[in-house]
Design a protein around this motif. Sequence first.
Motif, PDB file in Angstrom:
ATOM      1  N   ARG A  95      57.739  56.736  21.490  1.00 38.03           N
ATOM      2  CA  ARG A  95      56.275  56.740  21.364  1.00 38.03           C
ATOM      3  C   ARG A  95      55.613  56.708  22.732  1.00 38.03           C
ATOM      4  N   GLY A  96      54.382  57.217  22.761  1.00 38.80           N
ATOM      5  CA  GLY A  96      53.606  57.204  23.989  1.00 38.80           C
ATOM      6  C   GLY A  96      52.770  55.946  24.114  1.00 38.80           C
ATOM      7  N   TRP A  97      51.640  56.069  24.810  1.00 42.06           N
ATOM      8  CA  TRP A  97      50.795  54.937  25.193  1.00 42.06           C
ATOM      9  C   TRP A  97      50.412  54.063  23.997  1.00 42.06           C
ATOM     10  N   ASN A  98      50.772  52.755  24.065  1.00 44.81           N
ATOM     11  CA  ASN A  98      50.481  51.770  23.015  1.00 44.81           C
ATOM     12  C   ASN A  98      50.958  52.221  21.635  1.00 44.81           C
ATOM     13  N   GLY A  99      52.002  53.043  21.608  1.00 50.54           N
ATOM     14  CA  GLY A  99      52.461  53.601  20.337  1.00 50.54           C
ATOM     15  C   GLY A  99      53.469  52.741  19.610  1.00 50.54           C
ATOM     16  N   TYR A 100      53.936  51.668  20.240  1.00 51.25           N
ATOM     17  CA  TYR A 100      54.952  50.836  19.597  1.00 51.25           C
ATOM     18  C   TYR A 100      54.564  49.373  19.767  1.00 51.25           C
ATOM     19  N   LYS A 109      42.928  41.969  20.625  1.00 55.60           N
ATOM     20  CA  LYS A 109      43.732  43.152  20.904  1.00 55.60           C
ATOM     21  C   LYS A 109      44.003  43.274  22.395  1.00 55.60           C
ATOM     22  N   VAL A 110      45.036  44.048  22.720  1.00 54.86           N
ATOM     23  CA  VAL A 110      45.412  44.232  24.105  1.00 54.86           C
ATOM     24  C   VAL A 110      44.295  44.941  24.871  1.00 54.86           C
ATOM     25  N   SER A 111      44.045  44.466  26.095  1.00 62.51           N
ATOM     26  CA  SER A 111      42.967  45.050  26.897  1.00 62.51           C
ATOM     27  C   SER A 111      43.141  44.606  28.344  1.00 62.51           C
ATOM     28  N   GLY A 112      42.323  45.165  29.210  1.00 64.19           N
ATOM     29  CA  GLY A 112      42.332  44.761  30.607  1.00 64.19           C
ATOM     30  C   GLY A 112      43.305  45.573  31.432  1.00 64.19           C
ATOM     31  N   PRO A 113      43.423  45.216  32.711  1.00 65.41           N
ATOM     32  CA  PRO A 113      44.303  45.965  33.616  1.00 65.41           C
ATOM     33  C   PRO A 113      45.773  45.706  33.307  1.00 65.41           C
ATOM     34  N   LEU A 114      46.616  46.678  33.648  1.00 65.83           N
ATOM     35  CA  LEU A 114      48.052  46.518  33.465  1.00 65.83           C
ATOM     36  C   LEU A 114      48.614  45.603  34.552  1.00 65.83           C
ATOM     37  N   ASP A 137      47.246  39.708  22.331  1.00 65.93           N
ATOM     38  CA  ASP A 137      48.196  40.798  22.530  1.00 65.93           C
ATOM     39  C   ASP A 137      48.360  41.090  24.025  1.00 65.93           C
ATOM     40  N   TYR A 138      49.581  41.492  24.420  1.00 64.29           N
ATOM     41  CA  TYR A 138      49.906  41.734  25.823  1.00 64.29           C
ATOM     42  C   TYR A 138      50.551  43.107  25.988  1.00 64.29           C
ATOM     43  N   TYR A 139      50.337  43.668  27.164  1.00 61.65           N
ATOM     44  CA  TYR A 139      50.966  44.954  27.470  1.00 61.65           C
ATOM     45  C   TYR A 139      52.461  44.777  27.754  1.00 61.65           C
ATOM     46  N   VAL A 140      53.251  45.647  27.170  1.00 61.71           N
ATOM     47  CA  VAL A 140      54.637  45.872  27.591  1.00 61.71           C
ATOM     48  C   VAL A 140      54.607  47.163  28.404  1.00 61.71           C
ATOM     49  N   VAL A 141      54.986  47.099  29.671  1.00 61.44           N
ATOM     50  CA  VAL A 141      54.767  48.221  30.578  1.00 61.44           C
ATOM     51  C   VAL A 141      56.098  48.789  31.060  1.00 61.44           C
ATOM     52  N   VAL A 142      56.192  50.094  31.044  1.00 58.94           N
ATOM     53  CA  VAL A 142      57.290  50.819  31.686  1.00 58.94           C
ATOM     54  C   VAL A 142      56.669  51.811  32.655  1.00 58.94           C
TER      55      VAL A 142
END
Length: 544
Positions: free
Chosen positions: A199-204, A302-307, A274-279
């Motif tokens: 999946r792409g951006w925020n897709g999973y 919901k997830v938001s803000g800078p990575l 919610d938090y970003y999982v970043v690759v």
Amino acid sequence: MGENRALCFSSLVVFLVLLVNGINGENPYRMYDWKVTYGYVYPLGVKQQVILINGQFPGPQIDCVTNDNLIISVHNYLNEPFLLSWNGLQQRRNSFEDGMPGTTCPIPPRRNFTYILQAKDQIGSFYYFPSIGLHKVSGGFGAIRIYSRPRIPVPFPPPAGDFTVLAGDWYKKSHRQLGRMLARGRNIHMPDGLLINGRGWNGYTFTVEQGRTYRFRISNVGTATSINFRIAGHKLKLIEVEGTHTMQTSYTSLDIHLGQSYSVLVIADQPPVDYYVVVSSRFTKPVLTTTAVLHYRNSWKKVSGPLPPGPTTQIGWSLNQAHSIRMNLSASGPRPNPQGSYHYGLIKLQRTIVFANSAAYINQRQRYAINSVSYVQADTPLKLADYFNIPGVYSPNSVPSYPTWRPAYLKTGVLQTDYRTFIEIVFQNEEDSVQSYHIDGYAFFVVGMDGGQWTPRSRASYNLRDAVTRSTVQVYPKAWTAIYMSLDNVGMWNIRSENWVRQYLGQQLYMRVWTPSRSWRDEYPIPKNALLCGRARGRHTRPI
């Protein structure tokens, strides 16, 4: 009717394994029936044809326990030959089942082949992938998890959940389109983006409960770039690297190079949002980034803000992190004895091999080489040529043991080695890009890596006590990496770049681990159901 025939055949295979080998009857059998087809998905927002397994992208996950037997019937519904290989599964005494073009015949269209594998003396996180041509850039990959047996102690409490993260770069062009570009002598541009579990951006989304601990098994299944993995606001406690329990060091982010797999523990100890999982990609310009979501079950935001920021092109940062990854000497591996009971640093070396990668143009086409040999696929799998004594397919020792620095040339490169020897391999990288190498059939000790030119004096910096064992290792630009290996697995084993274009254009070879013995204690016989192709076509495998 076809389904019933496949089931009957799989049952017959199990019976034959029990009857003929008579060695694995005490270990469970896990049966898989996979249909390989094309399908359409939108991983980067654009409709693409990908390779599906049982309609899934990524493919089905394999869950098993140490020493389990895996019976995997693969039905090829593509319009071209297909083959699967098992990244990190060691295929003890059984390179016939390794699934690389040098060991196994491709599965023709509308045919099936049943792999008979065993997770012999292994634990950990791995993956499978399609090994022919550029199929890997179109999908067909999936996760492999090998759990410890119930009575074997594990050096951490059971996690509340166990997540798979198959991450890596992705092209919008298909494997056919990329193959045509290479055939015309054109270079392939950097990937179009990154995916997490297809999946792409925020897709999973990974869902957790506050206060509990979770295991994330992360594999870089891409074809061109190293990646960095991180979770906003959370620490990553490293616990396992490709089947080895590690010292439990915590990181804010983790570099994962092509083909590598890591396991980390993550405590859901933050406020319930919610938090970003970043690759993100490493050592590339521009930096590619994608995200998934770590969702607290009682989240109100919901997830938001800078990575969360991560490293980009810093080599030293990555090298220091690699040096910090050590084996947990007191933990048990697949057996109850501690991992540190094998004192590799006290064993006398019997041979040193130095492999240097290079880029070259041959016949006005881009090629890549190891010790000046740019690998060319033979018309017959090398392992079959060995078994049937077919001359002219390859020559042993057709790859020099040291760089010659002569112009690159085309050859079916095979390195001859002897069973039960203890060797040192040095990967020397004179280029400006990070290399990643995988060796099938083995886990090796990563004893050293540093910048510059390797010399025998470099051994003074080796870690001879608690180096981690793994099957895939990175080599930084203008640098070297050294490994120790005990050649205890007879067979024909692929050594390759995990950058798939480089591998496709010649940066690979096969290592023939040879013994004059014909005992089944050293190597299993050819599978009764082995496909025969090339100059082996029309021959017979073996009687029942």
